[in-house]
Design an enzyme around this catalytic site. Structure first.
Site, PDB file in Angstrom:
ATOM      1  N   ASP A  10       0.862  -1.168   0.000  1.00  0.00           N
ATOM      2  CA  ASP A  10       0.000   0.000   0.000  1.00  0.00           C
ATOM      3  C   ASP A  10       0.903   1.223   0.000  1.00  0.00           C
ATOM      4  O   ASP A  10       2.063   1.145   0.399  1.00  0.00           O
ATOM      5  CB  ASP A  10      -0.889  -0.032   1.248  1.00  0.00           C
ATOM      6  CG  ASP A  10      -1.976   1.023   1.206  1.00  0.00           C
ATOM      7  OD1 ASP A  10      -2.225   1.576   0.117  1.00  0.00           O
ATOM      8  OD2 ASP A  10      -2.556   1.302   2.265  1.00  0.00           O
ATOM      9  N   THR A  26      -0.092   4.647   1.230  1.00  0.00           N
ATOM     10  CA  THR A  26      -0.289   5.473   2.407  1.00  0.00           C
ATOM     11  C   THR A  26       0.066   4.704   3.670  1.00  0.00           C
ATOM     12  O   THR A  26      -0.496   3.642   3.941  1.00  0.00           O
ATOM     13  CB  THR A  26      -1.745   5.955   2.484  1.00  0.00           C
ATOM     14  OG1 THR A  26      -2.088   6.587   1.251  1.00  0.00           O
ATOM     15  CG2 THR A  26      -1.939   6.925   3.639  1.00  0.00           C
ATOM     16  N   ASP A  43      -1.278  -1.727   6.142  1.00  0.00           N
ATOM     17  CA  ASP A  43      -1.471  -1.220   7.498  1.00  0.00           C
ATOM     18  C   ASP A  43      -2.923  -0.902   7.823  1.00  0.00           C
ATOM     19  O   ASP A  43      -3.249  -0.624   8.969  1.00  0.00           O
ATOM     20  CB  ASP A  43      -0.631   0.046   7.721  1.00  0.00           C
ATOM     21  CG  ASP A  43      -1.126   1.225   6.891  1.00  0.00           C
ATOM     22  OD1 ASP A  43      -1.783   0.986   5.857  1.00  0.00           O
ATOM     23  OD2 ASP A  43      -0.844   2.376   7.272  1.00  0.00           O
TER      24      ASP A  43
END
Length: 832
Positions: A307, A309, A576
């Site tokens: 990912d 971000t 996350d």
């Protein structure tokens, strides 16, 4: 989701001043306290994964038969079940407890209004109908509808993957898992616990997950082949014993000695020990291994999906580029930017990034105009000169216009800096600075937002919001999200090691691609989530060709990871947020950041407790060390299996008694295989690490070696039994002693390709182990337990002669124990 909230609203109306404590307690009792989300695997799943294995089943079956019909001392191999299961359960339970402690440290709490007063409450005590207040930094702990909002902006990246904070107004829905990054507000709770959006999104995450690493799968395939061999040779041995009318006691001992020794039972213990040691070492680096095989598995990863971000970037901005206007030097632009950023009274994220890039001393302000989304520019007046910072569309850019447009298409945020001689007080009619605690917006619209021509302009009705007419553009400052520390070095390392990296982000494709370019990821294809095809072959081609996929949903991430996995690639997912959970569950290896959502941590194989991406190279090195060592020492266990098969096919089907008892094999395997491989598996190593062709490499070493060792052992045994007319006990002692000597020689063979110093240390260890066997043989108690004959010159000379015969044959076949100091070529007989 909308219908759920709408229906919930009338049922749980909000009393003035929030619920009373009594009413909240009544509702909590009526609905039941929600179970806290699992922060790690359950104890049951840990026990099940470590006890219910094929290895343990085979050993347990023969152990029970031996205990019922044979001598209990011949069932010592049952200790392998206890050792293997205990090590695995202990390490994974230790990991669970550590993660549970982490979850307690980061568990959110709610600011609820009860009886008209605000108080802190655990999330599990919040009920539908509660009024919960939000301020910057607070987490939304339940689904609800806003009743108040003052310049409230929420970070919903853990739910949607979109890194841009979104503004929320009274009456709009909020979902659990989001965070307030700016402003304040309050919301009426309408869905808690399992009914919340986040819980439904990740409901599948609580299912049992125990992925097998490449080495485990290779070992399992090898084991299944050995199981077939056990059935075939066991049937042959059983028929031979039945045909010879052998008594039950001797038949059980012979069957256990022949069949159990076919199983390389020590490999699973070695796997657990190696993984546990690696997990402890990585724990010191802030990495928690929830699956023991995860570190070795990481060494085999071919594709890493990440990912953007929170993984590649932090929740902060940085200056990516400065573009001076014609006739303006970069130094002049830097000085002007530094003065503005240092002197502005409200240091938002944008000004903080500029101040970090262009440090300067703060100066006294004559006037100040803060940034707002309506005005889209801000300004400070210092010493009679006005500096303005804002959206490029608000200023005359001249030759910079094309560069600004290009940077915006590339996913960057672009601001223009201008200088004016006009006073801010004269311009706006109010030159007063805002109060220190005034709410101001610190973000510009995302790069893919509507252009000014597409947006209703508030400035058409508010001419005083226009920047000064004499504003002279000094240049552009190009902003990007701040990269995580050492992320570029980590990406470069992974690429050098042949790991392909793909970015799956909820952000716009251009924004994600810009970050990928910054960290050094090659851009073969930039796509959008809506382009993901449904047809399997097309999806496979799409997943293989795309480097960056933006605006991708959680289900889209899962589809891409599944397509890569189905194509035979070994795929790891690093994420996350809750939106990463479906992809994490689908991947071969799930890696979560400790700073991320609790659910991602609970279902991941590796948890980066510090959230630091730079630990991955150390993890890869650790995994490859484990893989090299395990591949090397596994050759000893398979040599034992080949040796056992050779004995069955020769002596086992003959009229002679079996040359070794199960306890003899337990003793010799411990000294010549178990103990040395325990140390060798944990030692530093170099050389090949690839798991491909594991079975073939092992077979090339083990089958010839097992046959040669078997020939020497049987020759010594039969010579002692028939030519020297020794008793069965003395003849078996010859066989056991010869087997120990040849086994220790093979340990030296495996280490002959290492450094001379390492080979010398291994030689010392083998000499010490030979002394251990001598002590067992010499001491009456242990000698009696293992049914060894007293040592005599004849027995010793016969055993050494048999060992010398086998060692000579091994040397002629290329199994040399002479240290070379250089790694052998891969594929050679003695290759590590």
């Amino acid at each position: 989701m909308a219908s759920t909230l709408t229906e919930a609203g009338p049922r749980f109306a909000q009393p003035a001043g929030g619920l009373s404590e009594a009413e909240a307690a009544r509702r909590l009792q009526a609905t039941g306290r929600p179970a806290p989300p699992a922060s790690s695997r359950s104890y049951l799943s840990i026990v099940r994964a470590n006890v219910l294995t094929v290895f343990n089943a085979i050993l347990a079956a023969f152990g029970v038969v031996t205990l019922l019909f044979g001598d209990w001392r011949d069932a010592l191999f049952l200790g392998i079940i206890v050792a293997n299961s205990s090590i695995g359960i202990f390490q994974e339970t230790r990991a669970k407890l550590a993660l549970d402690r982490l979850a307690l440290l980061v568990a959110p709490r709610a600011r609820v209004v009860r009886d008209g007063a605000e108080r802190q409450a655990p999330v599990q005590e919040v009920v539908a109908g509660d009024l919960v207040r939000l301020s910057a930094g607070d987490q939304v702990i339940a689904d609800g509808r806003l009743t108040q909002a003052r310049e409230l902006r929420l970070d919903e990246s853990v739910l949607t993957g979109e890194s841009q904070p979104v503004s929320r107004a009274p009456g709009e829905e909020v979902r659990s898992g989001a965070f307030a990054v700016e402003g304040s507000g309050a919301y009426l709770v309408q869905a808690v616990g399992a009914d919340s959006f986040a819980a439904k999104l990740v409901g599948e995450a609580r299912s049992f997950r125990h992925p097998r690493s490449p080495l485990e799968r290779s070992v399992n395939r090898l084991l299944y082949a050995l199981v077939a061999l056990v059935v075939l040779l066991g049937a042959l041995l059983g028929f031979s014993l039945y045909h010879r009318h052998v008594g039950a006691h001797e038949a059980v001992a012979t069957s256990a000695a022949g069949v159990v020794s076919l199983v390389p039972e020590g490999i699973i213990v070695l796997l657990s020990l190696t993984y546990a040691a690696a997990a402890v070492r990585m724990g010191r680096r802030g990495v928690l291994a929830q699956q023991l095989n995860a570190i070795e598995s990481l060494a085999s990863v071919e594709v890493l999906c990440v990912d953007k971000t929170g993984t590649l970037t932090e929740a902060a901005l940085r200056v990516a580029e400065l573009l001076p206007a014609a006739g303006v030097s970069e130094q002049e632009l830097r000085v002007a930017l530094g003065r503005l950023a240092a002197s502005a009274s409200s240091a938002n994220a944008t000004l903080q990034a500029i101040a970090a890039e262009c440090p300067a001393e703060a100066e006294a302000l004559d006037a100040e105009t803060p940034f707002s989304s309506r005005r889209r520019w801000s300004g400070v007046e210092i010493g009679g000169q006005t500096l303005l910072l804002g959206a490029p569309e608000r200023f005359a850019l001249g030759s910079l216009r094309a560069q600004a447009a290009l940077r915006q298409r590339q996913g960057r945020r672009v601001l223009a800096l201008a200088r004016s001689d006009s006073s801010l007080g004269e311009l706006s009619g109010n030159g007063e600075r805002p109060a220190a605690n005034a709410q101001t917006s610190d973000e510009l619209p995302p790069a893919d937002a509507q252009t000014p021509s597409e947006m209703p302009s508030p400035d058409a009705q508010t001419p005083d919001q226009q920047p000064p007419a004499d504003a002279q553009t000094l240049g552009l400052v190009v902003l990007a999200e701040r990269l995580r520390p050492h992320v570029q070095q980590t990406i470069a390392y992974l690429l050098r090691e042949g790991v392909e990296i793909k970015v799956l982000s909820g952000d716009a494709p251009q924004t994600a691609a810009a970050i990928a370019r910054d960290v050094g990821i090659p851009l073969a294809g930039v796509n959008e989530g809506v382009e993901i095809p449904d047809e399997q072959e097309a999806l496979a081609r799409f997943a293989a060709s795309a480097s960056v996929i933006g605006r991708i949903s959680p289900q889209g991430k899962r589809a891409v990871v599944q397509a890569l996995r189905d194509s035979g690639r070994y795929v790891a997912m690093l994420g996350d947020g809750d939106n990463d959970v479906p992809a994490l569950k689908t991947s071969r290896l799930a890696i979560a950041q400790g700073t991320g959502a609790q659910m991602t941590r609970s279902i991941s194989d590796l948890v980066l407790l510090s959230g630091d991406f730079e630990t991955l190279p150390a993890l890869v090195d650790e995994g490859r060390r484990a893989l090299r060592n395990l591949q090397r020492v596994a050759k000893l266990y398979l040599t034992k299996s080949a040796f056992a098969a050779f004995l069955i096919l020769t002596v086992g089907v003959s009229s002679d008694a079996y040359p070794l008892l199960p306890r003899h094999l337990t003793l010799t395997a411990a000294i010549a295989i178990g103990i040395p491989t325990f140390f060798l598996a944990l030692a530093p190593s170099t050389g090949p690490w690839r798991p491909q062709g594991f079975g073939r490499r092992i077979a090339r070493f083990a089958v010839p070696a097992g046959a040669i060792v078997g020939t020497g052992t049987i020759a010594g045994y039969l010579f002692a039994l028939h030519d020297l007319d020794y008793s069965l006990m003395r003849s078996r002692t010859v066989a056991a002693t010869a087997l120990v000597a040849v086994g220790l020689y093979l340990v030296l063979v495996l280490e002959a390709t290492g450094s001379r110093r390492r080979s010398a240390l291994v030689g010392t260890m083998c000499a010490a182990l030979g002394g251990v066997y001598a002590a067992v043989w010499l001491l009456p108690g242990t000698r009696s337990f293992f049914r060894l004959a007293p040592p005599t010159p004849g027995v010793l000379v016969t055993a050494l002669a048999a060992a010398a015969l086998a060692i000579g044959a091994l040397a002629l076949a290329g199994y040399s124990a002479i240290p070379s100091g250089e790694p052998a070529a891969e594929g050679a007989v003695r290759s590590p």
